[in-house]
Design an enzyme around this catalytic site. Structure first.
Site, PDB file in Angstrom:
ATOM      1  N   GLU A 188       0.877  -0.896   0.457  1.00 17.14           N
ATOM      2  CA  GLU A 188       0.334  -0.061   0.241  1.00 17.14           C
ATOM      3  C   GLU A 188       1.103   1.158  -0.001  1.00 17.14           C
ATOM      4  O   GLU A 188       0.781   1.741  -1.044  1.00 17.14           O
ATOM      5  CB  GLU A 188      -0.425  -0.666   1.696  1.00 17.14           C
ATOM      6  N   HIS A 210      -8.584  -5.884  11.853  1.00 21.25           N
ATOM      7  CA  HIS A 210     -10.068  -5.913  10.112  1.00 21.25           C
ATOM      8  C   HIS A 210     -11.048  -5.008  10.493  1.00 21.25           C
ATOM      9  O   HIS A 210     -11.930  -4.890  10.074  1.00 21.25           O
ATOM     10  CB  HIS A 210     -10.051  -7.398   9.260  1.00 21.25           C
TER      11      HIS A 210
END
Length: 325
Positions: A60, A129
């Site tokens: 990322e 998450h």
């Protein structure tokens, strides 16, 4: 009007803008060959080819930096994060480059990027998450933050975000991609920074955004049976925030409940509370109530997760509290 799933509205918005402007491209993990981790880019590789729909490594920081550099060179990238939990790996590029380059360059560089992907909890996915970072990004001057709750808003606001000359954080939900809703057949664009009154009412204003607003709708149906009228405002955009819509509603109902899927400390609801007490204090007939997740990492246990997440009953209790019932 036609009926689309949330994921289809996202794909339509991106495809329409890529047909309109060749400088727009999509990059991220599994966006191409796999049609998107949540099938939100289905068919786009076949139409636009591998130079405009680009599969990236699990990196990322790297592909966020590539997006910033390409935006400085005249492109208009759409960056998909598999979830915004993973955006933390690339947050240096978002906060320190994308959000600041326009000012630091004296206006020489616009950074027209959309960083998009799901936010919040999607069930038993564990603490790392299941996080909501709307308030983190909204705290940063130079970023716009959008969190739609339905296919119509998602498509209209994503098209606006792609055309915007500044970086936009566009947050979705894994649990909304299958949601269906009516979307116009023709092109339409919704303005960034304008809230929407989803349900008009007279007794209490409830402000929310994203998928958690569904709990407000359920509560409003139950409360209506008891003669309590709820006005529901969907912020849609966190920054810039439509303070006027909130203030005007509070002046009408004199009571405010804020529903948010995030930790309580320094939350979006905290900012709303400050704005209302500054601009509409004399109109309040009760202290403002906010409903958030518990102030802990998200649990994996289904029993604990249910307790951790805001729900319909929390909204009902808060509404009755501000009405002294």
């Amino acid at each position: 009007m036609k009926v689309l799933q949330f994921r289809e509205a996202i794909a339509e918005a991106m495809s329409e803008e890529m047909r309109r402007d060749e400088s727009v491209y999509l990059m991220g993990e599994e966006v191409a060959e796999y049609n998107g981790a949540y099938k939100a880019s289905k068919g786009m590789l076949d139409e636009f080819g591998e130079k405009r729909v680009i599969d990236t490594p699990i990196a990322e920081l790297g592909f966020s930096g590539i997006a910033v550099g390409s935006a400085m060179g005249g492109a208009r990238p759409i960056v998909e994060f598999m979830t915004f939990n993973f955006s933390l790996v690339g947050i240096d590029q978002i906060i320190n480059n994308a959000a600041k380059m326009r000012q630091m360059s004296g206006g020489q560089f616009n950074i027209p990027i959309v960083f998009r992907g799901p936010t919040g909890s999607a069930g038993q996915l564990g603490a790392t998450h299941s996080q909501s970072f709307e308030n983190w990004y909204a705290n940063t001057p130079g970023l716009k933050v959008i969190v739609p709750s339905n296919p119509y808003d998602a498509k209209g606001l994503l098209k606006a975000a792609i055309r915007d000359d500044d970086p936009v954080i566009f947050m979705e939900s894994e649990q909304m991609y299958g949601d269906k809703g009516e979307v116009p057949e023709g092109e339409y664009i919704l303005p960034i920074g304008v809230a929407d009154i989803k349900r008009e009412g007279t007794d209490v204003t409830v402000v929310s955004f994203g998928k958690i607003i569904k709990e407000a709708y359920k509560a409003a149906e139950d409360l209506e049976k008891e003669g309590i009228s709820i006005e529901i405002i969907d912020l849609r955009t966190i920054r810039p925030m439509d303070h006027e819509a909130i203030i005007n509603s509070v002046k009408k109902t004199n009571r405010l409940v804020i529903l948010e899927e995030a930790w309580p400390f320094a939350s979006v609801s905290s900012e709303i509370t400050y704005q209302v007490q500054e601009h509409a204090f004399d109109f309040l007939d009760a202290p403002i109530q906010r409903i958030t997740t518990a102030d802990t990492p998200a649990p994996f246990s289904p029993v604990l997760l249910e307790e951790w997440m805001p729900n319909k009953q929390d909204v009902i209790n808060a509404v009755k509290k501000v009405m002294y019932r």
